[in-house]
Write an enzyme that holds these catalytic residues in place. Structure first.
Site, PDB file in Angstrom:
ATOM      1  N   GLU A 279      10.231  -2.859  11.016  1.00  0.00           N
ATOM      2  CA  GLU A 279       9.172  -3.858  10.870  1.00  0.00           C
ATOM      3  C   GLU A 279       8.679  -4.315  12.244  1.00  0.00           C
ATOM      4  OE1 GLU A 279       7.615  -4.894   7.947  1.00  0.00           O
ATOM      5  OE2 GLU A 279       8.693  -3.072   7.394  1.00  0.00           O
ATOM      6  N   TRP A 282       6.572  -1.503  13.432  1.00  0.00           N
ATOM      7  CA  TRP A 282       5.252  -1.446  12.794  1.00  0.00           C
ATOM      8  C   TRP A 282       4.290  -2.377  13.529  1.00  0.00           C
ATOM      9  CZ3 TRP A 282       2.642   1.599   9.662  1.00  0.00           C
ATOM     10  CH2 TRP A 282       1.442   1.128   9.106  1.00  0.00           C
ATOM     11  N   TRP A 310     -19.652  -1.118  -0.767  1.00  0.00           N
ATOM     12  CA  TRP A 310     -18.862  -2.257  -1.215  1.00  0.00           C
ATOM     13  C   TRP A 310     -19.728  -3.190  -2.053  1.00  0.00           C
ATOM     14  CZ3 TRP A 310     -13.938  -1.405  -0.300  1.00  0.00           C
ATOM     15  CH2 TRP A 310     -13.555  -0.666   0.820  1.00  0.00           C
ATOM     16  N   ASN A 345       5.037 -10.608   2.277  1.00  0.00           N
ATOM     17  CA  ASN A 345       4.437  -9.324   2.653  1.00  0.00           C
ATOM     18  C   ASN A 345       4.108  -8.442   1.458  1.00  0.00           C
ATOM     19  OD1 ASN A 345       3.728  -7.292   4.769  1.00  0.00           O
ATOM     20  ND2 ASN A 345       5.329  -6.143   3.725  1.00  0.00           N
ATOM     21  N   TRP A 363     -12.999  -4.646   2.882  1.00  0.00           N
ATOM     22  CA  TRP A 363     -11.727  -5.108   3.445  1.00  0.00           C
ATOM     23  C   TRP A 363     -11.937  -6.076   4.598  1.00  0.00           C
ATOM     24  CZ3 TRP A 363     -10.910  -4.201   8.591  1.00  0.00           C
ATOM     25  CH2 TRP A 363     -11.636  -3.167   9.201  1.00  0.00           C
ATOM     26  N   TRP A 386      -4.895  -4.353   6.816  1.00  0.00           N
ATOM     27  CA  TRP A 386      -5.990  -4.320   5.851  1.00  0.00           C
ATOM     28  C   TRP A 386      -6.563  -2.912   5.734  1.00  0.00           C
ATOM     29  CZ3 TRP A 386      -8.023  -7.156   2.061  1.00  0.00           C
ATOM     30  CH2 TRP A 386      -7.574  -8.477   1.929  1.00  0.00           C
TER      31      TRP A 386
END
Length: 481
Positions: A279, A282, A310, A345, A363, A386
């Protein structure tokens, strides 16, 4: 320079609001000169650093906590408001400083500001000394075998892991030499960082205590009680199985080196330890992407998705943001976000998928909302995550991966504990229907005091139909490529 004020060095704080493992602070303390710590609230810098209103609240309390810790060293924190360059130049004139010491910032807009400020100061004969500490890796140096940036997480992680253990964190100095007189400082309250009329952050203290001391305490508590079982427990939002360190990391109240070092030698499952370290990695990968692709928050990383059309639906977006979609796990997440400036999360992925793939809303709209409302808003993690959910980013979730909010709720909140906490109007509903109240029989709804469409909304969309439409829209782009 006034004869009464000896030459000093300026210690310029930004997103490194800590004393522990702060290389800039250590260098300033070792200079043998008086140290003038300063934080400059610059509107341009604020925008570059992606600070939203929730993080403004955090910043106010974090600066107050930093000032307290500096005073314990015999120093204090100056607050200035305005453009960074003229404020630094003014402080140099008042203190005789010929050197400014700070820590690197790695997001491109902030780094660009730093380069411009450093160049202008150099013309005045003032040196800028900058140190690493925000990341475990240097995005400019950790490259693939062909010399380019990493685009996929797994090889990035393997290279980071093979590059050896990160350096040891450094301890905070025990004192700082103060100047004989202090330059002018703004009152912290004058920055206007706290919300008023209404105080929408009134519930934040239920969960959060900003500041370095709280960050270190939280790390210790997590390592003692949360790391064991982290690999599986981290997916269940009702369990206290995550570290809750992300806002402290985002504001630099704790360094990634301190966190990594603290995990060494822990007697827990290897899977738990590796998962937690991944994590951290990341976060490193997100900054790696942002460093090499500065438009990550504004443009699809994968331009193949640029033609995707969109939906522009302000009503649907507002219902999503307010937690009134009719899907309990989505609504619980969005209400947790508003109440505590935070969201678990797993639920972030569910709510993001719902906005992008059930509602087909861009997004970027969701990224901006999270940036405004999260206390752990981070320019790299926000945009990269995202895009991961949307399928438009690096190492992204495949376009056909669409989170089912009903099944996700039943799998990761099987007793409805999380939903009942944040969607209390559903609290009396049986576990069988807590994630699908729209399927509950009339008697079950009546018993729970629920009137669908009145006390709790009907679903804003039919997930099955929305999924089919999203797959068709994404699939059409695949066919064109």
């Amino acid at each position: 320079m006034s004869a009464q004020v000896p030459s000093a060095v300026l210690l310029w704080f930004r997103k490194d609001l800590r004393l522990d493992d702060n290389l800039a602070l250590v260098s300033a303390a070792r200079s043998g000169q008086p140290v003038v710590p300063v934080y400059i609230w610059d509107a341009d810098d604020r925008q570059a650093g992606s600070l939203g209103s929730a993080q403004d609240w955090w910043l106010h309390h974090s600066l107050a906590a930093l000032d307290d810790r500096l005073r314990a060293l015999g120093s204090r924190l100056l607050i200035r408001k305005g453009k960074a360059l003229p404020q630094l130049q003014d402080l140099c004139r008042q203190t005789g400083a010929r050197k400014i010491i700070c820590n690197h910032r790695c997001d491109p807009p902030a780094a660009s500001i730093d380069r411009a400020v450093s160049a202008a100061l150099a013309e005045d004969g003032i040196e800028t000394e900058s140190h690493a500490g925000q990341l475990l890796h240097d995005p400019a140096r950790l490259l693939t075998g062909s010399g380019g940036p990493y685009r996929v997480y797994t090889p990035f992680w393997k290279t980071l892991e093979r590059s050896g253990e990160p350096r040891e964190p450094v301890e905070a100095p025990r004192n700082l030499e103060a100047p004989s007189s202090w330059p002018r400082s703004e009152m912290l309250e004058s920055l206007g960082l706290l919300p008023r009329r209404p105080d929408w952050a009134s519930a934040f203290p239920e969960v959060w205590t900003p500041g370095e001391a709280a960050a270190l305490e939280k790390l210790d508590a997590f390592l003692e009680d949360g790391l064991d079982g982290y690999e599986t427990g981290r997916d269940f939002p009702a369990r206290p199985a995550t570290s809750l360190l992300s806002p402290h990391l985002a504001m630099g109240e704790i360094s990634p080196y301190r966190i990594w070092h603290a995990t060494r030698g822990r007697n827990v499952s290897g899977g738990d330890l590796v998962r937690f370290r991944k994590e951290l990695a990341w976060r490193e990968f997100c900054y790696h992407l942002l460093f090499h692709f500065p438009d990550l928050a504004d443009k699809n990383w994968n331009s193949r998705f640029d033609p995707l059309r969109w939906h522009s639906d302000e009503t649907a977006f507002r219902r999503w943001a307010e937690g009134k979609t009719g899907y309990p796990i989505v609504d619980a997440g969005m209400r947790q976000l508003w109440r505590h400036g935070f969201m678990h999360n797993r639920v972030r992925m569910i709510t993001a998928s719902f906005l992008v793939k059930d509602l087909m809303i861009d997004w970027r709209e969701g990224e901006r909302w999270f940036r405004e409302t999260l206390v752990d808003a981070d320019p790299a993690s926000n945009s990269a995550n995202w895009q991961w959910v949307a399928g438009t980013g690096a190492d992204a979730s495949p376009f056909f991966r669409i989170f089912n909010p009903i099944l996700q709720g039943e799998k990761f909140d099987p007793e409805g504990t999380y939903v009942r906490q944040f969607v209390p109007e559903l609290a009396g509903l049986d576990d069988k229907y807590i994630h699908r109240p729209f399927e509950a029989p009339a008697k079950a709804l009546e018993k729970a005091g629920i009137a669908l469409g009145e006390t709790y909304p009907q679903p804003i969309v039919d997930h099955g139909k929305a999924r089919t439409a999203a797959l068709a829209a994404y699939g059409a782009l695949k066919d064109q490529s």
